[in-house]
Design a protein around this motif. Structure first.
Motif, short mmCIF file in Angstrom:
data_model
loop_
_atom_site.label_atom_id
_atom_site.label_comp_id
_atom_site.label_asym_id
_atom_site.label_seq_id
_atom_site.Cartn_x
_atom_site.Cartn_y
_atom_site.Cartn_z
N ALA A 137 -14.20 34.77 -40.72
CA ALA A 137 -14.83 35.70 -41.86
C ALA A 137 -15.17 34.77 -43.22
CB ALA A 137 -13.72 36.78 -42.32
N MET A 138 -13.86 33.84 -43.58
CA MET A 138 -14.32 33.08 -44.67
C MET A 138 -15.31 32.07 -44.75
SD MET A 138 -12.60 32.43 -47.54
CE MET A 138 -13.01 31.60 -48.97
N LEU A 139 -15.88 31.50 -43.41
CA LEU A 139 -16.61 30.71 -43.22
C LEU A 139 -18.07 31.65 -43.34
CD1 LEU A 139 -15.74 28.48 -40.38
CD2 LEU A 139 -16.20 27.67 -42.64
N ILE A 140 -18.21 32.85 -42.98
CA ILE A 140 -19.26 33.82 -43.06
C ILE A 140 -19.56 34.14 -44.60
CG2 ILE A 140 -20.01 36.01 -42.91
CD1 ILE A 140 -18.73 36.16 -40.10
N LEU A 141 -18.43 34.06 -45.30
CA LEU A 141 -18.43 34.14 -46.78
C LEU A 141 -19.12 33.16 -47.48
CD1 LEU A 141 -15.41 35.72 -48.89
CD2 LEU A 141 -17.31 34.18 -49.85
N VAL A 142 -18.68 31.92 -47.26
CA VAL A 142 -19.31 30.74 -47.86
C VAL A 142 -20.57 30.36 -47.51
CG1 VAL A 142 -17.09 30.08 -48.50
CG2 VAL A 142 -17.99 29.18 -46.57
N LEU A 143 -20.86 30.42 -46.04
CA LEU A 143 -21.86 30.06 -45.71
C LEU A 143 -23.47 31.26 -45.49
CD1 LEU A 143 -20.64 27.91 -42.62
CD2 LEU A 143 -21.58 27.13 -44.80
N ALA A 144 -22.66 32.31 -45.83
CA ALA A 144 -23.82 33.25 -46.07
C ALA A 144 -25.03 32.85 -46.92
CB ALA A 144 -23.49 34.69 -46.27
N ASN A 145 -26.23 33.38 -46.32
CA ASN A 145 -27.43 32.82 -47.16
C ASN A 145 -27.94 34.43 -48.11
OD1 ASN A 145 -29.14 34.41 -45.91
ND2 ASN A 145 -30.79 33.11 -46.19
N ASN A 146 -27.22 35.31 -47.93
CA ASN A 146 -27.57 36.55 -48.79
C ASN A 146 -26.58 37.56 -48.86
OD1 ASN A 146 -27.17 38.66 -46.50
ND2 ASN A 146 -28.55 37.36 -45.54
N PHE A 147 -26.67 38.43 -49.77
CA PHE A 147 -25.42 39.06 -50.32
C PHE A 147 -24.96 40.29 -49.39
CE2 PHE A 147 -27.68 38.08 -54.23
CZ PHE A 147 -26.43 37.98 -55.29
N VAL A 148 -25.71 40.67 -48.25
CA VAL A 148 -25.20 41.48 -47.34
C VAL A 148 -24.02 40.73 -46.61
CG1 VAL A 148 -25.82 43.09 -45.54
CG2 VAL A 148 -27.23 42.98 -47.32
N MET A 149 -24.69 39.41 -46.17
CA MET A 149 -23.74 38.76 -45.14
C MET A 149 -22.62 38.38 -46.06
SD MET A 149 -25.45 36.11 -42.90
CE MET A 149 -24.12 35.19 -42.29
N LEU A 150 -22.75 37.96 -47.21
CA LEU A 150 -21.58 37.82 -48.21
C LEU A 150 -20.62 38.69 -48.22
CD1 LEU A 150 -20.32 35.87 -50.74
CD2 LEU A 150 -21.61 37.44 -52.23
N TYR A 151 -21.08 40.02 -48.21
CA TYR A 151 -20.27 41.23 -48.37
C TYR A 151 -19.36 41.44 -47.15
CZ TYR A 151 -18.80 45.97 -49.20
OH TYR A 151 -18.06 47.31 -49.22
N MET A 152 -20.38 40.97 -45.77
CA MET A 152 -19.34 41.04 -44.82
C MET A 152 -18.16 40.31 -44.46
SD MET A 152 -21.45 40.64 -41.26
CE MET A 152 -20.95 39.61 -40.05
N GLY A 153 -18.68 38.96 -45.21
CA GLY A 153 -17.50 38.06 -45.18
C GLY A 153 -16.34 38.41 -46.05
N TRP A 154 -16.97 38.98 -47.17
CA TRP A 154 -15.82 39.46 -48.36
C TRP A 154 -15.00 40.38 -47.55
CZ3 TRP A 154 -16.09 37.42 -53.08
CH2 TRP A 154 -15.30 38.49 -54.18
N GLU A 155 -15.60 41.57 -46.94
CA GLU A 155 -14.40 42.57 -46.43
C GLU A 155 -13.67 41.84 -45.39
OE1 GLU A 155 -14.14 45.54 -47.02
OE2 GLU A 155 -15.86 46.26 -48.03
N GLY A 156 -14.25 40.96 -44.63
CA GLY A 156 -13.68 40.38 -43.33
C GLY A 156 -12.48 39.45 -43.81
N VAL A 157 -12.28 38.73 -44.93
CA VAL A 157 -11.26 38.24 -45.37
C VAL A 157 -10.19 38.96 -46.00
CG1 VAL A 157 -12.38 35.72 -45.79
CG2 VAL A 157 -12.35 37.36 -47.63
N GLY A 158 -10.58 40.20 -46.62
CA GLY A 158 -9.86 41.04 -47.14
C GLY A 158 -9.07 41.73 -46.24
N LEU A 159 -9.80 41.93 -45.03
CA LEU A 159 -8.96 42.61 -43.88
C LEU A 159 -7.74 41.62 -43.22
CD1 LEU A 159 -8.71 44.81 -41.75
CD2 LEU A 159 -10.45 43.68 -40.44
#
Lengths: 651, 514
Positions: A137-159
Motif C-alpha cells: 500500500a505504501m509503495l502504491i501511495l508513493v509511486l502513484a502517478n495520479n490522485f486517485v491511486m494516491l488515495y487508494m494507497g492512502w486508505e491502504g496504509v491507514g487500514l
C-alpha cells in the motif's frame, strides 16, 4: 528497467498470498523469512529504479509507466500508472530499505513475543501478511502517478496501520488505540477526498486526467483555473497531511498507536507512513506554491508541533511514548521545512529521520524484551553493561536525533531545515526550531543516560536482562551506521562538490520555491555554529540533569509545575477531543433514536412478547406503528408537494 | 396517424422470463412430491435467467433501439439496467437453491414470484410511457409483497410484508395521481411527448404537483427518507435471499425509470426537482448512516445501509445530467455486486430456522471460516467506498457528477457520510478479525432473537469447547459460488472498470445525449 517498475509490488504480494493460504503449514520461521525476503527483493528493484533513473539526463528524470487504462468517462481518463521520478524513488528506497531491515528484525522479535503474548502460529503469520500488505500500500501511495491511486494507497496504509495497532486485540487498550487512529485518520481522509474532488472539478476536466503531471501542467498554463479554490484545495490537502503525519490538531492518535508491536511503531509510525503527509505536500508543491498563505500555515503548524511534541517528550517516562512524541516533533520539523519552501531539506530530514528513528524504536524493542515488556525508564539503568550492541546503536541514533554536530546525519538535516526557515525570512520559526533542537538534545540523551547509564533502578529486572539475538542487533547496526553515513550524501552546498546532491536530485520533482535557500554563506555558517552550540548545550544539560545531579530535575519540575502539567497532559488535546466526541455521540444517539423506528418497535416488542408470537405482530399493528409510518409518509408528501407548488406559484 | 409499431423483439427478455416463470409453476404443479423437481426448479429458473441474459446480450449487439408500440423500448440504457437486474435475480436464485426449504414449502411459488418480479423490473427499465411505468411498478411490487412475507415461521416476515404492502399501496396511489396530473398538464402519457409539451409550456400547477407526486412514488420504492419507514422491517423480516435480491434489483429498476421519467419528461422543472432531490438525498444519506451505526442485527444494518446507498445514488440524479446518469448506472452495478455479496455471506452463515445474523455471531469468523470472512471484508470495504474495490469508483463518479454541476455542498455532505459509514462497515470486519469466539459478545444482547432461540448456546456459554452450532444449510455450494462470483466482481470491476464504464457511457448517451 523503468518499464518493469511494477516488479516492485510483486514480491510482497506473492509473499502475502502464500502466507494467507499456506502460512500456517509453513510455520513461523519460513513464513517470516518469506515476508522479509520479499521486501528485500522489492528493495533491490527500488535500487534498480534509482540506478536507471540516475543514468538519465536530469531533465528526463520523470518517467510515467502505464500499467493499464483504469477507466474512461468522457474526456476523463485516469490510468493505473506509476510515476518514477527522484521523489518517488527516494521514498521507495526508504520504504523498502528500512522496511526490509525491520522485517528481518521482526522475524525474531515476533517469535520472542510469543513468550509474552502467547501468540499462536496463525497470528505470527498474520503479522507478516499485514506488514507486507502495508509495504504494498505504501509503495502504491508513493509511486502513484495520479490522485486517485494516491488515495487508494492512502486508505491502504491507514487500514494496515489500524490492523497492526490493534494487533494484540485482546488488550482493550490496543483496540481503543486502533479505533482512535482510524477515527482521527478518517478526518484526514475526508480532507483528502474533498481535495481530490475539488481538483477534479476545477482542473480535471481541462487536464483530462488526475495525473499529477497533467494537473500541474494545466495549472501552470492557466493559473486562473484555480482562482478561488487554490486555498481550499491546499487547506484540505493539509488537513489530510496533518491526519496522517500526526500534526496539530490531529496528532492525538500517534502516541496511542504505540500499542502495536514495536517493529510496527518503527516501520509505520516512525519511518514511513507518518511521513506520507510530508510527501503529499512535497508532491503537490506546485499547488501549494499558488497558495502562499497555506504554505505559511504549514510552516507554523510544523514549528508549533515540533515545539509541543518536544516538550511533551521531555515529561514522559515511557520509552516508546518519548519516541512517539519525538516523532511528532521531528515530523513538525519536516512540515516546517516544506512550509518554508525548502522541500529538499524536508525530504532530507525525512530520510535521516527514517533511519535513526527506526533504529531507536528497534532499540527500544530490544530493551523492552530484555526487561520483560517493561517500558518505564525509571525502572531501567545501567543496561549498557548488559546490552552492548543495543547501547551503542541507541547512542548513535540518539546522538543523531539530538543533532550531535558534524558527524551525524541528523545534525545536517536539521540544520538544513532551520536554514530553510531562516532563508524564508521566518525568523520566529527559526528561533522556535532552534529552541526545539535544544529540547531534543536534552530528551535524546535523557533516554541514553537513564536507560543505559548509572545504576540499575530495579535490580530484579536488571539481573534478568540480556542482549537480544543477532537477528535483532544486526539491523540495529546497519541503521545506526546508515544514519551517520547518509549525511555525507547531502551536505550543504557550500561544502565541497558532493554537497547539495539531494537538492539537485529532487530538482525535477518539486516546485521551485522562489526562496530556495538563498542566504549568504557567511550567514549560513553563523547559523551552523548556532546549531552546534545548541546541540552541545542540550547534551551537557542532559548530562547535568540526569547523571550529575538527578535531584535538580525534581526541583526544576516543581518550579515549572504549571508547564510540566500542561505538557505531561499533552496540552489537553485528548481531553478536548473526548469532550467533543461525547457531545457528538449524544447528538448522534438522539438523531438515530428519533429516526429509527426499530427502537420504538423493540420497546413494544418487549411488551408484546408475553402475549405470544402469533398475536405479537397484530398487537403491534394496533399500537399504531403502521399509523406512525403512514403519518410520516404523509407529512413527507405534504412537504414535498408544498415545496413544488410554492415554486410553481412563485415563478 | 401512423400505426404504432409492434415489435416483440423489444421485449424478448421479458417474454423469456415470463415463460420461465410459467414453466416453473407448471413443473411444480405436475410433480408435487418429487425431490427431483425441487432441485430442478432452481436450475430451470437459472437457465431461464441465463437465456434472458443471452437475449439481452444479443439485443445489445444488434444495437439501435427497438420499440414496442412506443410503450417500452429496448435500448442500450434499458438493456444495461436489465442486465444488472438479471444478475441480481440469478444471485437470488443461487442463494435460495439450498436454503429455500428452510423458509417455505412452496419453492415453485418462490421461484415463479421472483421471476415475475424480474419481469416487472425489466419492463420498468424499458418503459417509455407513464402507464407502463405504473403497470410494471405494480407487477414487481405485488410479487415482492408476497416474497417478503414468504417465511411463514417468522412473524417478522409477515409483519414486514404487511407494512410494505399497506404503505406501498399509498405510494402507488400517489404515483398514479401524479401520472394523471402530468397527463392533464401535457395531454399525453408518453415521456417524450410530455417533455415536448412541457417545453412548449403547459399547465404549471399540474406539472409541478405531478412532479412532486412522482418524487414521492419513486422515493418510496427506493427507500428515500422520509418514505423509507417500511425498509428496515421488510428487509429484516424477509427471507435473506429475498432481501438481497430486492435491495438491489428494485433499486436498479426504479432508478432506471426514475431517471428516464425525470430527465426525459420533466427537464422543464429540473431546477426545482434538483433541489428537492438534493435535500432528500442529503437527508437519506445522513439518517440512513446514523441509524445503521447503532444496529446489532446485520440484516437491519444492511437495510439502513441500503437506505444510505439510495441517498448516494440520488445525488447522481440531482444534476439531471448524462454524467449523473452514467454514475447512477455504474453505482447500481457496483451495489449489485457488493451488496448481494454481503447478503450471500449472511445466507451462508444463517443457521437452520434462523433468519438473522447478529454482529456477535461474526466474532472469530476469520478463524472459523477464513474464506468467508475475507469475502465479507471485501464487501464491507467496498460498501464503505474504500479503493480499490468497486464501491470507491461508484461513489467517485456520483460525487464528481454532482460536483461538476456545482453541487459542492451536497458532495461535502456525501463525503462526510461515507466517512461515517466506514464505522459500521468496519465494525463487522473488527468483529470477524479482532474478536475471538470465546469472547461472549457483550455488544450483542439477545434481544433480537426469537424467544424459542433463547436457549441457543452460542453467546451464553463461555466454556472452552465451542458448542456445536445448529446445522448450517446442508449444501453450500451454490451459496459459495454466489459469494465467490460477487467477490471477484467487486475486486475486478474495481481494478478494471474501463470496459464497463465505456459501455455504460455509450448506453446513456444513446438515450440522453451529452
Amino acid at each position: 528497467m523503468l518499464n518493469y517498475a511494477w516488479l516492485i509490488f510483486v514480491p510482497p504480494l506473492i509473499a502475502l498470498l502464500i502466507n494467507i493460504f499456506l502460512g500456517r503449514r509453513l510455520g513461523r520461521t519460513i513464513s517470516g523469512w518469506l515476508g522479509a525476503l520479499a521486501v528485500g527483493l522489492s528493495f533491490v528493484v527500488a535500487v534498480g529504479l534509482y540506478l536507471s533513473l540516475y543514468g538519465l539526463p536530469v531533465e528526463e528524470r520523470s518517467v510515467t509507466v502505464v500499467l493499464w487504462d483504469w477507466i474512461t468517462i468522457g474526456s476523463f481518463h485516469p490510468q493505473i500508472a506509476l510515476l518514477i521520478d527522484p521523489l518517488s524513488v527516494l521514498m521507495a528506497l526508504v520504504v523498502t530499505g528500512v522496511g526490509f531491515l525491520i522485517h528481518i528484525y521482526s522475524v525474531q522479535y515476533m517469535k520472542e513475543d510469543d513468550e509474552h503474548h502467547d501468540l499462536d502460529v496463525r497470528r505470527y503469520v498474520r503479522y507478516f501478511v499485514y506488514v507486507n500488505f502495508f509495504i504494498v500500500a505504501m509503495l502504491i501511495l508513493v509511486l502513484a502517478n495520479n490522485f486517485v491511486m494516491l488515495y487508494m494507497g492512502w486508505e491502504g496504509v491507514g487500514l494496515a496501520s489500524f490492523l497492526l495497532i490493534s494487533f494484540w486485540f485482546y488488550k482493550p487498550s490496543a483496540r481503543d488505540a486502533g479505533k482512535k487512529a482510524f477515527l482521527v485518520n478518517r478526518i484526514g481522509d475526508f480532507g483528502m477526498a474533498l481535495a481530490i474532488f475539488l481538483i477534479f472539478v476545477s482542473v480535471g476536466a481541462v487536464a483530462g486526467s488526475l495525473a499529477y503531471k497533467d494537473v500541474f501542467a494545466a495549472v501552470a498554463a492557466n493559473p486562473a483555473l484555480l482562482a478561488g479554490v487554490a486555498g481550499a484545495i491546499t487547506l484540505l490537502l493539509l488537513l489530510a497531511a496533518t491526519g496522517k503525519s500526526a500534526q496539530i490538531p490531529l496528532w492525538v492518535w500517534l502516541p496511542d498507536a504505540m500499542e502495536g508491536p514495536t517493529p510496527v511503531s518503527a516501520l509505520i509510525h516512525a519511518a514511513t507512513m507518518v511521513t506520507a503527509g510530508v510527501y503529499l505536500i512535497v508532491r503537490t508543491s506546485p499547488l501549494f506554491e499558488l497558495a502562499g498563505n497555506t504554505l505559511t500555515l504549514v510552516a507554523w503548524i510544523g514549528g508549533l508541533t515540533a515545539l509541543m511534541g518536544a516538550t511533551i517528550a521531555l515529561t514522559k517516562t515511557d520509552l516508546k511514548r518519548i519516541l512517539a512524541y519525538s516523532t511528532i516533533s521531528q515530523l513538525g520539523y519536516m512540515f516546517l521545512a516544506v512550509g518554508s519552501g525548502a522541500y529538499a531539506a524536508g525530504m532530507f530530514h525525512l530520510t535521516t529521520h527514517a533511519l535513526f528513528k527506526a533504529c531507536l524504536f528497534l532499540g527500544a524493542g530490544s530493551v523492552m524484551h530484555a526487561m520483560h515488556g517493561e517500558l518505564d525508564i525509571n525502572k531501567m539503568g545501567g543496561l549498557r553493561h548488559k546490552m552492548r550492541s543495543t547501547y551503542w546503536t541507541f547512542l548513535i541514533a540518539a546522538a543523531t536525533l539530538a543533532g550531535f554536530p558534524i558527524v551525524t546525519g541528523g545534525f545536517w538535516s536539521k540544520d538544513a531545515v532551520l536554514i530553510g526557515a531562516a532563508a524564508n525570512g521566518e525568523w520566529i520559526l527559526y528561533v522556535i526550531g532552534l529552541f526545539t533542537a535544544l529540547l531534543t538534545a536534552i530528551y535524546s540523551f535523557k533516554m541514553v543516560f537513564v536507560v543505559f547509564w548509572g545504576k540499575p533502578r530495579d535490580q530484579r529486572l536488571y539481573d534478568q536482562a540480556h542482549e537480544s539475538p543477532r537477528l535483532m542487533t544486526w539491523p540495529l547496526w546497519i541503521l545506526a551506521i546508515l544514519s551517520i553515513v547518509v549525511s555525507y550524501l547531502f551536505l550543504p552546498e557550500f561544502l565541497p562538490k558532493v554537497g547539495g546532491l539531494l537538492a539537485g536530485w529532487l530538482e525535477p520533482a518539486v516546485a521551485h520555491g522562489a526562496e530556495e535557500a538563498h542566504i549568504t554563506v557567511g550567514l549560513e555558517i553563523a547559523l551552523l555554529v548556532a546549531s552546534i552550540i545548541v546541540s552541545l548545550t542540550g547534551t551537557y544539560l542532559a548530562y547535568r540533569f540526569y547523571v550529575q545531579k538527578p535531584e535538580s530535575v525534581v526541583s526544576l519540575r516543581e518550579r515549572l509545575s504549571f508547564f510540566h502539567k500542561l505538557a505531561d497532559n499533552g496540552y489537553y488535546f485528548d481531553a478536548a477531543y473526548d469532550w467533543l466526541r461525547n457531545g457528538l455521540w449524544v447528538i448522534a444517539r438522539w438523531l438515530s433514536e428519533t429516526f429509527d423506528a426499530g427502537i420504538i418497535d423493540r420497546a413494544v416488542n418487549g411488551i408484546a412478547r408475553g402475549t405470544g408470537a402469533v398475536g405479537a405482530w397484530t398487537a403491534r399493528l394496533q399500537t399504531g406503528l403502521v399509523g406512525t409510518y403512514a403519518l410520516t409518509l404523509f407529512v413527507g408528501l405534504v412537504v414535498v408537494l408544498g415545496y413544488f407548488l410554492l415554486t410553481a406559484l412563485l415563478k | 396517424m401512423t400505426l404504432p409499431q409492434v415489435n416483440f423483439l423489444a421485449i424478448l427478455p421479458q417474454i423469456i422470463v415470463t415463460a420461465t416463470a410459467l414453466l416453473v409453476l407448471i413443473v411444480d404443479a405436475v410433480d408435487r412430491r418429487g425431490a427431483f423437481s425441487r432441485r430442478a426448479l432452481s436450475w430451470l429458473s437459472l437457465i431461464g435467467l441465463l437465456a434472458a441474459g443471452a437475449a439481452v446480450v444479443w439485443l445489445v449487439m444488434q444495437g439501435g433501439r427497438q420499440s414496442f408500440q412506443d410503450m417500452a423500448v429496448s435500448d442500450g440504457y434499458s438493456l444495461a439496467f436489465s442486465a444488472i437486474i438479471l444478475l441480481a435475480a440469478a444471485m437470488g436464485v443461487l442463494l435460495a437453491k439450498d436454503t429455500v426449504d428452510q423458509f417455505t414449502r412452496m419453492p415453485g411459488a418462490y421461484y415463479a414470484l421472483l421471476l415475475l418480479a424480474v419481469v416487472g423490473m425489466m419492463t420498468m427499465a424499458s418503459a417509455t410511457d407513464l402507464i407502463v411505468v405504473f403497470l410494471s411498478l405494480e407487477i414487481l411490487s405485488l410479487a415482492l409483497y408476497v416474497l417478503v412475507g414468504f417465511n411463514l415461521r417468522e412473524p417478522r416476515s409477515a409483519e414486514g410484508s404487511l407494512k410494505y404492502f399497506l404503505l406501498g399501496a399509498f405510494a402507488s396511489g400517489f404515483f398514479l395521481y401524479g401520472a394523471a396530473l402530468l397527463y392533464g398538464a401535457s395531454g399525453s402519457t408518453n415521456l417524450a411527448q410530455i417533455g415536448q409539451a412541457m417545453g412548449a409550456g403547459g399547465n404549471e400547477i399540474y406539472l409541478y404537483a405531478g412532479t412532486a407526486l412522482l418524487v414521492v412514488g419513486f422515493g418510496f420504492k427506493v427507500a428515500m427518507v422520509p418514505f423509507h419507514m417500511w425498509t428496515p422491517d421488510a428487509y429484516q423480516g424477509a427471507p435473506t435471499p429475498v432481501t438481497g435480491f430486492m435491495s438491489v434489483a428494485t433499486k436498479t429498476a426504479v432508478f432506471a425509470a426514475f431517471m428516464r421519467v425525470f430527465m426525459q419528461a420533466l427537464p422543464a422543472t429540473q431546477e426545482t426537482w434538483g433541489w428537492a432531490l438534493a435535500i432528500l438525498a442529503a437527508l437519506t444519506m445522513t439518517l440512513g448512516n446514523l441509524a445503521a451505526l447503532r444496529q446489532t442485527s446485520l440484516k437491519r444494518m444492511l437495510a439502513y445501509s441500503s437506505i444510505a446507498h439510495a441517498g448516494y445514488a440520488l445525488v447522481g440524479l440531482v444534476p439531471g445530467s448524462a454524467a449523473g446518469a452514467v454514475a447512477v448506472l455504474f453505482y447500481m452495478l457496483s451495489y449489485a455486486l457488493m451488496n448481494l455479496g454481503a447478503f450471500a455471506v449472511l445466507v451462508a452463515l444463517e443457521r437452520r430456522g434462523e433468519n438473522d445474523i447478529l454482529r456477535g455471531d461474526m466474532h472469530g469468523l476469520s478463524d472459523r471460516r477464513p474464506g468467508l470472512a475475507a469475502a465479507m471484508a471485501i464487501f464491507m470495504f467496498a460498501l464503505a467506498g474504500i479503493p480499490p474495490f468497486v464501491g470507491f469508483f461508484a461513489k467517485f463518479f456520483i460525487f464528481s457528477a454532482a460536483a461538476e454541476a456545482g453541487w459542492i455542498g451536497l458532495v461535502v455532505i456525501g463525503v462526510i457520510n461515507s466517512v461515517i459509514s466506514a464505522f459500521y462497515y468496519l465494525s463487522v470486519v473488527v468483529a470477524m478479525y479482532f474478536r475471538s469466539e470465546k469472547e461472549a459478545a457483550p455488544a450483542a444482547p439477545v434481544k433480537a432473537r426469537k424467544s424459542k432461540d433463547k436457549a441457543a448456546p452460542a453467546p451464553a456459554t463461555p466454556s472452552a469447547p465451542v458448542p456445536q452450532a445448529p446445522a448450517l444449510a446442508t449444501s453450500q455450494n451454490a451459496i459459495r459460488l454466489a459469494v465467490v462470483l460477487a467477490a471477484i466482481g467487486t475486486v475486478a470491476v474495481g481494478l478494471y472498470p474501463a470496459p464497463w464504464t465505456a459501455y455504460i457511457t455509450q448506453a446513456v448517451q444513446s438515450v440522453f445525449g451529452g
